[in-house]
Design an enzyme around this catalytic site. Structure first.
Site, PDB file in Angstrom:
ATOM      1  N   ASP A 122       1.102  -1.412   0.227  1.00  0.00           N
ATOM      2  CA  ASP A 122      -0.045   0.448  -0.131  1.00  0.00           C
ATOM      3  C   ASP A 122       0.628   1.420   0.112  1.00  0.00           C
ATOM      4  O   ASP A 122       1.713   1.573   1.137  1.00  0.00           O
ATOM      5  CB  ASP A 122      -0.971  -0.639   1.370  1.00  0.00           C
ATOM      6  CG  ASP A 122      -1.841  -1.473   1.226  1.00  0.00           C
ATOM      7  OD1 ASP A 122      -3.071  -0.971   0.424  1.00  0.00           O
ATOM      8  OD2 ASP A 122      -1.730  -1.913   2.655  1.00  0.00           O
ATOM      9  N   ARG A 130       3.619   2.574   3.220  1.00  0.00           N
ATOM     10  CA  ARG A 130       4.515   1.606   3.634  1.00  0.00           C
ATOM     11  C   ARG A 130       6.025   2.138   3.317  1.00  0.00           C
ATOM     12  O   ARG A 130       6.914   1.807   4.758  1.00  0.00           O
ATOM     13  CB  ARG A 130       4.022   0.402   3.194  1.00  0.00           C
ATOM     14  CG  ARG A 130       2.554   0.248   3.292  1.00  0.00           C
ATOM     15  CD  ARG A 130       2.441   0.163   5.114  1.00  0.00           C
ATOM     16  NE  ARG A 130       0.802  -0.537   4.720  1.00  0.00           N
ATOM     17  CZ  ARG A 130      -0.740  -0.025   5.549  1.00  0.00           C
ATOM     18  NH1 ARG A 130      -0.083   1.156   6.362  1.00  0.00           N
ATOM     19  NH2 ARG A 130      -1.308  -0.672   5.097  1.00  0.00           N
ATOM     20  N   ARG A 195      -6.961  10.431   1.810  1.00  0.00           N
ATOM     21  CA  ARG A 195      -6.530   9.303   0.851  1.00  0.00           C
ATOM     22  C   ARG A 195      -8.295   9.926  -0.604  1.00  0.00           C
ATOM     23  O   ARG A 195      -7.412   9.323  -1.629  1.00  0.00           O
ATOM     24  CB  ARG A 195      -7.048   8.015   1.835  1.00  0.00           C
ATOM     25  CG  ARG A 195      -6.427   7.761   2.364  1.00  0.00           C
ATOM     26  CD  ARG A 195      -6.595   6.684   3.218  1.00  0.00           C
ATOM     27  NE  ARG A 195      -6.524   5.043   2.042  1.00  0.00           N
ATOM     28  CZ  ARG A 195      -7.051   4.054   2.960  1.00  0.00           C
ATOM     29  NH1 ARG A 195      -7.755   3.710   3.974  1.00  0.00           N
ATOM     30  NH2 ARG A 195      -6.484   3.034   1.843  1.00  0.00           N
ATOM     31  N   LYS A 225      -9.047   1.347  -5.609  1.00  0.00           N
ATOM     32  CA  LYS A 225     -10.389   0.524  -4.004  1.00  0.00           C
ATOM     33  C   LYS A 225     -11.131   2.145  -4.183  1.00  0.00           C
ATOM     34  O   LYS A 225     -10.568   2.999  -4.338  1.00  0.00           O
ATOM     35  CB  LYS A 225      -9.279   0.609  -3.326  1.00  0.00           C
ATOM     36  CG  LYS A 225      -7.911   1.231  -2.792  1.00  0.00           C
ATOM     37  CD  LYS A 225      -7.122   0.708  -2.104  1.00  0.00           C
ATOM     38  CE  LYS A 225      -5.721   1.480  -1.632  1.00  0.00           C
ATOM     39  NZ  LYS A 225      -5.280   0.102   0.236  1.00  0.00           N
ATOM     40  N   HIS A 226     -12.322   1.568  -2.885  1.00  0.00           N
ATOM     41  CA  HIS A 226     -12.385   0.584  -2.789  1.00  0.00           C
ATOM     42  C   HIS A 226     -13.954   0.343  -3.219  1.00  0.00           C
ATOM     43  O   HIS A 226     -15.329   0.804  -2.344  1.00  0.00           O
ATOM     44  CB  HIS A 226     -12.693   0.465  -1.035  1.00  0.00           C
ATOM     45  CG  HIS A 226     -11.322   0.791  -0.153  1.00  0.00           C
ATOM     46  ND1 HIS A 226     -10.534   2.167   0.096  1.00  0.00           N
ATOM     47  CD2 HIS A 226     -10.620  -0.542   0.357  1.00  0.00           C
ATOM     48  CE1 HIS A 226      -9.930   1.905   0.965  1.00  0.00           C
ATOM     49  NE2 HIS A 226      -9.160   0.803   0.694  1.00  0.00           N
ATOM     50  N   HIS A 238     -11.476  -1.609   8.969  1.00  0.00           N
ATOM     51  CA  HIS A 238     -11.498  -2.505  10.058  1.00  0.00           C
ATOM     52  C   HIS A 238     -11.347  -2.921  11.332  1.00  0.00           C
ATOM     53  O   HIS A 238     -11.045  -4.132  11.902  1.00  0.00           O
ATOM     54  CB  HIS A 238      -9.313  -1.590  10.692  1.00  0.00           C
ATOM     55  CG  HIS A 238      -8.976  -1.523   8.964  1.00  0.00           C
ATOM     56  ND1 HIS A 238      -8.989  -0.551   8.344  1.00  0.00           N
ATOM     57  CD2 HIS A 238      -7.424  -1.654   8.597  1.00  0.00           C
ATOM     58  CE1 HIS A 238      -7.879  -0.400   7.072  1.00  0.00           C
ATOM     59  NE2 HIS A 238      -7.376  -1.327   7.265  1.00  0.00           N
ATOM     60  N   ASP A 308     -10.445  -6.400   0.292  1.00  0.00           N
ATOM     61  CA  ASP A 308      -9.916  -6.363   0.964  1.00  0.00           C
ATOM     62  C   ASP A 308      -9.218  -6.959   2.069  1.00  0.00           C
ATOM     63  O   ASP A 308     -10.160  -8.531   1.707  1.00  0.00           O
ATOM     64  CB  ASP A 308     -10.703  -5.142   1.611  1.00  0.00           C
ATOM     65  CG  ASP A 308      -9.454  -3.624   2.112  1.00  0.00           C
ATOM     66  OD1 ASP A 308      -8.308  -4.120   2.082  1.00  0.00           O
ATOM     67  OD2 ASP A 308     -10.162  -2.526   2.343  1.00  0.00           O
TER      68      ASP A 308
END
Length: 396
Positions: A122, A130, A195, A225-226, A238, A308
């Site tokens: 990601d 990351r 985002r 995404k998403h 999450h 996901d």
């Protein structure tokens, strides 16, 4: 002045020639067929199922005794995802600490694979990076910042920078860009952390297209995404159930339709959101009405769909692992993604294989359904090889 200098360098005549050749390739070359390339013999059921599994793992380096090494070597996984942080252990050591280490890790992973393997991360820009600056990587601004600047050529440049950063150490899939429309600027997983490109779905689509082209120029596949839209959510999948039934609108499908119409989608990641107007029972990642009927039949996308992370709270708090695997496959998902970070289970590839093989054997799942996903995945890997062969980097 530094930004202006960078911008001029991007539009150096040699650079423009590189961009022009790439865009000509994208829009004029025949696209890879969705059918798998012909082979001397039909792949085994084990081989096909293995290509449908993408997992995370622990380790800065790989040894022959690591479970992931055996899984890759035996073809039990078709892709891996790397993280910089181990969430379960609350540790900043997972797979990433510096560029040279990541490059060696990925080289080891690829050397074990009997066929090309997806190496994913990601790397969106902004908060979701990351590969961080403190590890020695070049980072970029958020999608929101790019949307506010509203210069698609600069978004293309940013996508190319991200792609080059990834390709230099061996990544070939970026789980980006986010095409969620910024319906709710306070949405904890999307708008609140920058985002989304824009609250305008058409603007979101245009910037996403530019970012994808930048990734392609560097030989990296994208994943939008998403689906079918997370931008209006008031909660984070999450952590648990996220219901967008009363906030989602069909305008959130515009970026997907635009990118599908322009043949710019490599892969689509499904969301775990609940939308009772689209499916009164299942979240999107487990919904045939959303994945097959809406995405494939209405929008017309026939390529790879990846879930996901199936270990997120929105799924694990409602479904067992076996139920999750079965429902996702029945929905039309091609790649089952297990980050193995919120929870950790090194046996996931074997578990997935056992569940799906048993269903094929008892007749509740056809071999043809597995073959369809396998064919889509192989077609995408063929496209990846083509992109890597035509990659054009800023420093070349």
């Amino acid at each position: 002045m530094k930004n202006q200098h960078d911008f001029r360098m991007w539009f150096h005549p040699v650079r423009l020639l590189c961009i022009g050749l790439f865009l000509q390739l994208v829009f004029s070359s025949p696209q890879p067929s969705l059918a798998a390339p012909p082979t001397a013999a039909s792949p085994s059921l084990d081989t096909m199922i293995g290509q449908m599994v993408m997992v995370g793992f622990r380790g800065l380096y790989i040894s022959p005794t690591d479970p992931i090494a055996a899984d890759i070597k035996k073809g039990r996984v078709g892709g891996v995802i790397l993280f910089n942080r181990d969430v379960k252990r609350k540790s900043n050591y997972r797979n990433i600490i510096r560029p040279q280490q990541v490059e060696r890790l990925i080289t080891s992973l690829k050397s074990l694979a009997p066929t090309p393997i997806f190496i994913a991360v990601d790397q969106e820009g902004g908060r979701v990076n990351r590969l961080k600056k403190r590890y020695g990587f070049q980072t970029t601004v958020s999608a929101q910042s790019l949307g506010e600047l509203d210069m698609p050529k600069w978004t293309l440049h940013t996508g190319a920078v991200v792609g080059h950063t990834l390709a230099r150490v061996g990544f070939n899939v970026d789980f980006a860009p986010v095409v969620d429309v910024n319906v709710n600027p306070q949405s904890p997983a999307i708008g609140a952390i920058g985002r989304s490109f824009s609250s305008d779905p058409e603007k979101t689509a245009i910037h996403a297209a530019a970012f994808i082209q930048g990734l392609h120029e560097s030989g990296v596949l994208s994943c939008i995404k998403h689906f079918p839209g997370h931008g209006s959510a008031q909660n984070d999948t999450h952590k648990g159930i996220t219901d967008v039934s009363n906030t989602w609108t069909r305008d959130e499908l515009i970026p997907y339709q635009y990118l599908a119409d322009h043949n710019l989608i490599d892969m689509v990641m499904s969301a775990h959101v609940v939308n009772s107007h689209l499916d009164p029972v299942y979240p999107a990642s487990l919904s045939k009405a959303i994945i097959t009927s809406l995405l494939r039949e209405t929008i017309g996308f026939q390529g790879v769909v990846v879930s996901d992370d199936l270990q997120m709270g929105a799924i694990t708090k409602q479904y067992s692992l076996t139920e999750t695997i079965n429902l996702a496959i029945d929905a039309g998902v091609d790649i089952l993604l297990f980050g193995n970070n919120l929870e950790y289970n090194p046996d996931l590839p074997s578990i997935v294989a056992d569940v799906l093989k048993k269903r094929v054997q008892d007749g509740t799942l056809s071999r043809e359904r597995i073959q369809a996903s396998y064919d889509r995945i192989q077609a995408l890997k063929a496209k990846l090889i083509q992109l890597e062969q035509t990659a054009c980097y800023p420093d070349k």
